[in-house]
Design an enzyme around this catalytic site. Structure first.
Site, PDB file in Angstrom:
ATOM      1  N   GLU A 205       3.561   8.995  -0.013  1.00 52.75           N
ATOM      2  CA  GLU A 205       4.440   8.564  -0.984  1.00 52.75           C
ATOM      3  C   GLU A 205       4.523   9.406  -1.987  1.00 52.75           C
ATOM      4  OE1 GLU A 205       3.827   4.558  -2.192  1.00 52.75           O
ATOM      5  OE2 GLU A 205       3.337   4.082  -0.120  1.00 52.75           O
ATOM      6  N   ASP A 242      -4.593   0.347  -5.387  1.00 50.23           N
ATOM      7  CA  ASP A 242      -4.378  -0.133  -4.176  1.00 50.23           C
ATOM      8  C   ASP A 242      -5.421   0.129  -3.113  1.00 50.23           C
ATOM      9  OD1 ASP A 242      -3.700  -1.840  -1.931  1.00 50.23           O
ATOM     10  OD2 ASP A 242      -1.768  -0.828  -1.759  1.00 50.23           O
ATOM     11  N   ASP A 312      -1.551  -8.322  -1.634  1.00 50.74           N
ATOM     12  CA  ASP A 312      -0.260  -7.781  -0.746  1.00 50.74           C
ATOM     13  C   ASP A 312      -0.437  -8.308   0.834  1.00 50.74           C
ATOM     14  OD1 ASP A 312       1.552  -6.221   0.533  1.00 50.74           O
ATOM     15  OD2 ASP A 312       0.353  -4.134   0.138  1.00 50.74           O
ATOM     16  N   LYS A 337       7.551  -7.572  -1.376  1.00 52.81           N
ATOM     17  CA  LYS A 337       7.984  -6.439  -0.488  1.00 52.81           C
ATOM     18  C   LYS A 337       9.019  -7.119   0.373  1.00 52.81           C
ATOM     19  CE  LYS A 337       4.124  -3.408   0.103  1.00 52.81           C
ATOM     20  NZ  LYS A 337       2.761  -3.463   1.199  1.00 52.81           N
TER      21      LYS A 337
HETATM   22  C1  2PG Z   1       1.206  -0.804   0.129  1.00 51.46           C
HETATM   23  C2  2PG Z   1       2.269  -0.088   0.559  1.00 51.46           C
HETATM   24  C3  2PG Z   1       2.743   0.696  -0.532  1.00 51.46           C
HETATM   25  P1  2PG Z   1       2.625   0.399   3.082  1.00 51.46           P
HETATM   26  O1  2PG Z   1       0.249  -1.005   0.777  1.00 51.46           O
HETATM   27  O2  2PG Z   1       1.206  -1.569  -0.908  1.00 51.46           O
HETATM   28  O3  2PG Z   1       1.894   1.661  -1.037  1.00 51.46           O
HETATM   29  O4  2PG Z   1       2.015   0.487   1.662  1.00 51.46           O
HETATM   30  O5  2PG Z   1       4.310   0.538   2.941  1.00 51.46           O
HETATM   31  O6  2PG Z   1       2.272   1.558   4.151  1.00 51.46           O
HETATM   32  O7  2PG Z   1       2.188  -1.096   3.683  1.00 51.46           O
HETATM   33 MG    MG Z   2      -0.708  -2.535  -0.717  1.00 48.66          MG
END
Ligand code: 2PG
Ligand code: MG
Length: 432
Positions: A205, A242, A312, A337
């Site tokens: 990222e 995170d 998350d 997301k």
């Molecule tokens: C997360 C995301 C973004 P990923 O864990 O929050 O940092 O990672 O898209 O790999 O799930």
């Molecule tokens: Mg995350």
């Protein structure tokens, strides 16, 4: 202007990791079009919408020919004639057509690309910027950005266990100023890495590649970078982490590979609470694994009055799961997301469930991204208050930060910025 969907097209494009992904284009009768691209996660929650991949040899198994074919076939047929200004109706049609709990049949990557493209097409037909279309008549607000400085975990070959070491410019009074402050911290962190011989490129990222001997060393360096950039840690710029603990924790056992330690849930909580005492940490995401709700509850009880605790992997952008977490007090914030849910309507529902519970709501990119900037408009138009996009480098990230600058500029004197008020009181000031 007609909002009736005429054509839906899918195609394979490429993401920031050089992997295939799904782009959808929606054309309305009379001409307006919308386009969107699905992102992709690397550290994923067990319950999120399925990212449909072909498997096999080509492109490491990541090809999306089936997902794209679904867009051009079944989805295009089902959506023709529906109205793009009825996002809930379009998304209900996608959900019914898929028929599975996690969009496993059509692919969450196919459905989210189409769903977001419909949103864009409707805004175009209405002649409105996307954020304004998302807000309808409600007030809009530029989000407080959460920006990565070091990348770790699954985004950096597990070089360190913790996934994201980020900053939040809590002293800033506008989005533009938040970026100014973050840019200085990112530069200072890069200089410190170079001086200590630890400059080794960037992670997925765009955060610096984490050449550290312990997870905590990164926290120390982050504080030094904030200071070197001329800011007061905690007052001007705070730390956000995170942990992505589902990546290294299971059944109450957390394996810190870098430090060759295995911690149980209590020891993991003690470690993180200790960090909250010693460092200006305002926010921690996924501190415990998705299968450890009791650990999450205990951690939130210990620090939640001062620290934002984000779910998350645990919440996977599900309104039902957000309501459950509010009842159980497992977290006090939700990461939002779109591709975890698979449609815009379900994403909005999770965001609204969070807001109704008094949670912090953070719209987030994925580690695999593109030039698509839809999430900036969702965060602003839905008044989420926070936006997480990755680092202050690489154009799939900068495209989002720059888009938010344009939105802020276009609002002029009417622009409202969500500053530190979206966080718990005193967030970023070390715990006593
Ligand atoms: C997360 C995301 C973004 P990923 O864990 O929050 O940092 O990672 O898209 O790999 O799930
Ligand atoms: Mg995350």
């Amino acid at each position: 202007m007609s909002f009736v969907i005429d054509q839906v097209r899918g195609r394979r494009v490429w993401d920031s990791r050089g992997r295939p992904t799904v782009e959808a284009e929606v054309q309305l009768r009379g001409g307006p079009t919308g386009r969107a691209i699905a992102p992709a996660g690397a550290s994923r929650g067990r319950h999120e919408a399925i990212d449909l991949r072909d498997g096999g040899e080509a492109f490491g198994g990541f090809d999306v020919t089936h997902a794209v074919a679904h867009v051009n076939g079944e989805i295009a047929r089902a959506l023709a004639g529906l109205r793009a200004d009825d996002q809930a109706g379009v998304d209900a049609a996608l959900i019914a057509l898929d028929g599975t709990a996690q969009k496993a049949r059509l692919g969450g990557n196919a459905t989210i690309a189409v769903s977001m493209a419909v949103l864009h097409a409707a805004a175009a037909a209405a002649g409105m910027p996307l954020y304004a279309w998302c807000a309808q008549d409600a007030p809009v607000r530029l989000p407080l950005p959460e920006i990565q400085i070091f990348g770790g975990g699954a985004h950096a070959g597990r070089r360190v266990d913790i996934q994201d070491f980020m900053v939040m410019a809590v002293g800033a009074t506008s989005f533009a100023q938040a970026l100014d402050h973050t840019a200085e911290v990112y530069r200072a962190a890069g200089a410190l890495m170079a001086e200590s011989g630890k400059a080794a490129g960037v992670a997925d990222e765009g955060g610096f590649w984490p050449v550290f001997d312990s997870n905590e060393e990164a926290l120390g360096l982050l504080v030094r970078a904030i200071e070197r950039a001329g800011f007061v840690p905690g007052d001007d710029v705070a730390i956000s982490l995170d942990i992505a603990a589902s990546e290294f924790g299971r059944d109450g056992r957390y394996t810190l590979g870098l430090e060759q330690r295995v911690l149980d849930t209590d020891a993991m909580i003690d470690l993180l609470v200790g960090w909250c005492r010693r460092y200006p940490i305002a926010s921690i995401e996924d501190p415990l694994a998705e299968d450890d709700p009791v650990g999450l509850q205990r951690f939130t009880a210990a620090v939640g009055h001062r620290v934002q605790v984000i779910g998350d992997d645990y919440l996977v952008t599900s309104a039902d799961r957000v309501r459950g977490a509010a009842r159980d007090r497992a977290v006090n914030a939700v990461l939002v997301k779109p591709n975890q849910a698979g449609t815009v309507t379900e994403t909005l529902a999770a965001c609204r469930a969070g807001q109704a519970a008094g949670f912090g709501t953070i719209v987030s990119a994925r580690s695999g991204e593109t030039e698509d900037t839809t999430i900036v408009h969702l965060a602003t138009g839905w008044d989420a208050g926070q936006l997480k996009v990755g680092a202050f480098a690489r154009s799939e990230r900068m495209a989002k930060w720059n888009e938010a600058l344009r939105v802020e500029a276009s609002l002029g004197a009417r622009a409202v910025f969500a500053g530190r008020g979206v966080l718990p009181p005193d967030a970023g000031r070390p715990l006593p």
